[in-house]
Design an enzyme around this catalytic site. Structure first.
Site, short mmCIF file in Angstrom:
data_model
loop_
_atom_site.label_atom_id
_atom_site.label_comp_id
_atom_site.label_asym_id
_atom_site.label_seq_id
_atom_site.Cartn_x
_atom_site.Cartn_y
_atom_site.Cartn_z
N LYS A 92 0.83 -1.14 0.01
CA LYS A 92 -0.04 -0.02 0.01
C LYS A 92 0.95 1.18 0.10
CE LYS A 92 -4.42 -1.49 2.04
NZ LYS A 92 -5.20 -0.93 3.18
N ASP B 277 -10.40 3.11 2.08
CA ASP B 277 -10.73 2.80 3.41
C ASP B 277 -11.52 3.82 4.37
OD1 ASP B 277 -9.52 0.18 2.96
OD2 ASP B 277 -7.50 0.60 3.40
P1 NAP Z 1 -1.12 -2.37 10.95
O1 NAP Z 1 -0.62 -1.12 10.10
O2 NAP Z 1 0.03 -3.45 11.23
O3 NAP Z 1 -1.51 -1.74 12.46
C1 NAP Z 1 -1.47 -2.62 13.63
C2 NAP Z 1 -2.22 -1.88 14.93
O4 NAP Z 1 -2.54 -2.76 15.82
C3 NAP Z 1 -0.96 -1.14 15.48
O5 NAP Z 1 -1.44 0.13 16.23
C4 NAP Z 1 -0.48 -1.96 16.54
O6 NAP Z 1 0.24 -1.15 17.63
C5 NAP Z 1 -1.45 -2.64 17.08
N1 NAP Z 1 -1.22 -3.94 17.75
C6 NAP Z 1 -0.94 -5.15 17.07
N2 NAP Z 1 -0.81 -6.00 18.00
C7 NAP Z 1 -1.38 -5.54 19.25
C8 NAP Z 1 -0.94 -5.94 20.53
N3 NAP Z 1 -0.47 -7.25 20.72
N4 NAP Z 1 -1.32 -5.25 21.55
C9 NAP Z 1 -1.76 -4.00 21.45
N5 NAP Z 1 -1.87 -3.57 20.00
C10 NAP Z 1 -1.53 -4.05 18.87
O7 NAP Z 1 -2.39 -3.07 10.56
P2 NAP Z 1 -3.74 -2.19 9.87
O8 NAP Z 1 -3.65 -2.36 8.45
O9 NAP Z 1 -4.01 -1.07 10.50
O10 NAP Z 1 -4.77 -3.27 10.42
C11 NAP Z 1 -5.45 -3.33 11.53
C12 NAP Z 1 -6.45 -4.13 11.75
O11 NAP Z 1 -7.70 -3.65 11.02
C13 NAP Z 1 -6.69 -5.59 11.29
O12 NAP Z 1 -7.29 -6.44 12.15
C14 NAP Z 1 -7.28 -5.69 9.80
O13 NAP Z 1 -7.76 -6.81 9.65
C15 NAP Z 1 -8.22 -4.37 10.27
N6 NAP Z 1 -8.62 -4.09 8.90
C16 NAP Z 1 -10.26 -4.16 8.52
C17 NAP Z 1 -10.52 -3.47 7.46
C18 NAP Z 1 -11.83 -3.54 6.92
O14 NAP Z 1 -12.11 -3.29 5.74
N7 NAP Z 1 -12.73 -4.06 7.93
C19 NAP Z 1 -9.50 -2.84 6.84
C20 NAP Z 1 -8.26 -2.51 7.04
C21 NAP Z 1 -7.75 -3.06 8.37
P3 NAP Z 1 2.02 -0.89 17.58
O15 NAP Z 1 1.78 0.38 16.87
O16 NAP Z 1 2.26 -0.68 18.99
O17 NAP Z 1 2.60 -2.03 17.07
#
Ligand code: NAP
Length: 284
Positions: free
Chosen positions: A71, A107
Site C-alpha cells: 500500500k 478505506d
Molecule cells: P497495522 O498497520 O499493522 O497496525 C496494527 C495496529 O495494531 C498497531 O497500532 C499495533 O500497535 C496494534 N497492535 C498489534 N498487535 C497488538 C497487540 N498485541 N497489543 C496492542 N496493540 C497491538 O495493521 P492495519 O492494516 O492497521 O490493520 C489493523 C486491523 O484492521 C486488522 O485487524 C485488519 O484486519 C483490520 N482492517 C480491516 C479493514 C476492513 O475493511 N474492515 C480494513 C483495514 C484493516 P503498535 O503500533 O504498537 O505495533
C-alpha cells in the site's frame, strides 16, 4: 458472464492474497451490472512490485486494488495521488485516468459510509477513542477528522506512533495521544470507541485490546475486524447494551468506492454484502 476478447481487466495485488474476498465482491458487482470486466487477485512478491504495476499498465487494466504489504511502496510507481492517499500515506485503489495512473485510498470513506449506514450517529458530537495507530487507523482517523467529529484520542501500544498520528489529525480536529494501557479514563468520557488494532482477529479470537470492564453502555463500539464478525470486544459491548459495529461494512464500502472510481457508477452494495457473507462463512 462470458469472457471474450472485449473483456476488461481489474485486479488486486498483495502478498498474500489467497484469503481475499475482493474477487467475490467485485465480480458479483460486474455481473449484476452486466459490465464486461473480470477481477483477479495476484500474489506479488515485494521485489517484483514495479514489474507487476508496469505489466498492469501495459495490459491496459482499468484499475486495481492494492493490499498489504504494497500500500505504501506502490506510490513510487504512480503518476498522481488524490488527497485521501496523500493524507493517509497509503494507496488501496489505483485508477487509470487519461493515461495517468492515480492512487486513491477508499478505506476511510468506506469506514464512514458503513458506520453511518448501520448506526444513527451524529458525527459532530462524537468524542472518539481510537485504539491503534497503524494503516487502518490512519485511514479511519482521516475520514473522521475531516467529517468533523468533536475530538479524537489515539491510544496505541507504541506511544510514538499514536503521537505521530494525533499530530497529523490535529490539522482538522482536537486530538491527543496516549498509551493503550492509559485509555480507561478517556473511554469513560468517549461516545465512540474504535478498535483498529489487530487484537481479537482470527485465530487469536479470545483476546481483547482493552479490559472489557472499561466499556460502558453509552458507547458505540466499532471494531474493524471482520473475521470473526463478532469479536470478543463487540460481544462484551453488546452484553452491556452498547451499540456495536463490525468491520464487514467497511470491507464492502471500501470496495464499492473503488468500483465507483473505476466504473463511474455505484455497484449493488447489498448484493456484494451477501456474497461477502457467504464467502466468509465458507472460509470460517
Ligand atoms: P497495522 O498497520 O499493522 O497496525 C496494527 C495496529 O495494531 C498497531 O497500532 C499495533 O500497535 C496494534 N497492535 C498489534 N498487535 C497488538 C497487540 N498485541 N497489543 C496492542 N496493540 C497491538 O495493521 P492495519 O492494516 O492497521 O490493520 C489493523 C486491523 O484492521 C486488522 O485487524 C485488519 O484486519 C483490520 N482492517 C480491516 C479493514 C476492513 O475493511 N474492515 C480494513 C483495514 C484493516 P503498535 O503500533 O504498537 O505495533
Amino acid at each position: 458472464m462470458q469472457i471474450t476478447s472485449q473483456t476488461g481487466m481489474l485486479g488486486l495485488i498483495g502478498h498474500p492474497v489467497a484469503h481475499s474476498k475482493s474477487p467475490d465482491m467485485m465480480n458479483c458487482a460486474c455481473r449484476e451490472l452486466g459490465l464486461p470486466f473480470v477481477y483477479l487477485a495476484f500474489d506479488i512478491d515485494p521485489q517484483e512490485l514495479g514489474q507487476a504495476v508496469e505489466g498492469m499498465k501495459a495490459l491496459k487494466f482499468r484499475g486495481f486494488n492494492v493490499t498489504i504489504p504494497h500500500k505504501v511502496a506502490v506510490m513510487d510507481y504512480l503518476d498522481e495521488l488524490d488527497e485521501s492517499a496523500k493524507e493517509i500515506g497509503a494507496v488501496n485503489t489505483v485508477v487509470e485516468n487519461s493515461g495517468k495512473w492515480v492512487g486513491h485510498n477508499t478505506d476511510g470513506i468506506g469506514y464512514l459510509r458503513s458506520l453511518t449506514e448501520e448506526i444513527a450517529v451524529q458525527l459532530d458530537q462524537q468524542r472518539v477513542v481510537m485504539l491503534g495507530a497503524g494503516g487502518a487507523a490512519r485511514a479511519v482517523g482521516f475520514a473522521l477528522a475531516t467529517a468533523g467529529v468533536e475530538r479524537i484520542t489515539v491510544a496505541n501500544r507504541t506511544l510514538a506512533k499514536a503521537e505521530q498520528l494525533a499530530n497529523h489529525l490535529a490539522k482538522w480536529v482536537k486530538t491527543e495521544a496516549i498509551k493503550l494501557d492509559e485509555a480507561q479514563s478517556h473511554i469513560a468520557k468517549a461516545t465512540l470507541l474504535i478498535n483498529t488494532t489487530s487484537v481479537g482477529m482470527h485465530p487469536n479470537t479470545d483476546q481483547l485490546p482493552i479490559p472489557a470492564d472499561w466499556l460502558h453502555a453509552k458507547l458505540i463500539v466499532s471494531d474493524l475486524i471482520y473475521h470473526p464478525r463478532e469479536t470478543d470486544l463487540l460481544a462484551a459491548a453488546k452484553a452491556l447494551g452498547a451499540k456495536t459495529h463490525n468491520g464487514m461494512g467497511m470491507l464492502v464500502h471500501q470496495a464499492a468506492e473503488a468500483f465507483t472510481l473505476w466504473m463511474g457508477q455505484r455497484p449493488p452494495v447489498q448484493q456484494m454484502k451477501k456474497v461477502l457473507e457467504a464467502a466468509l462463512t465458507a472460509s470460517d
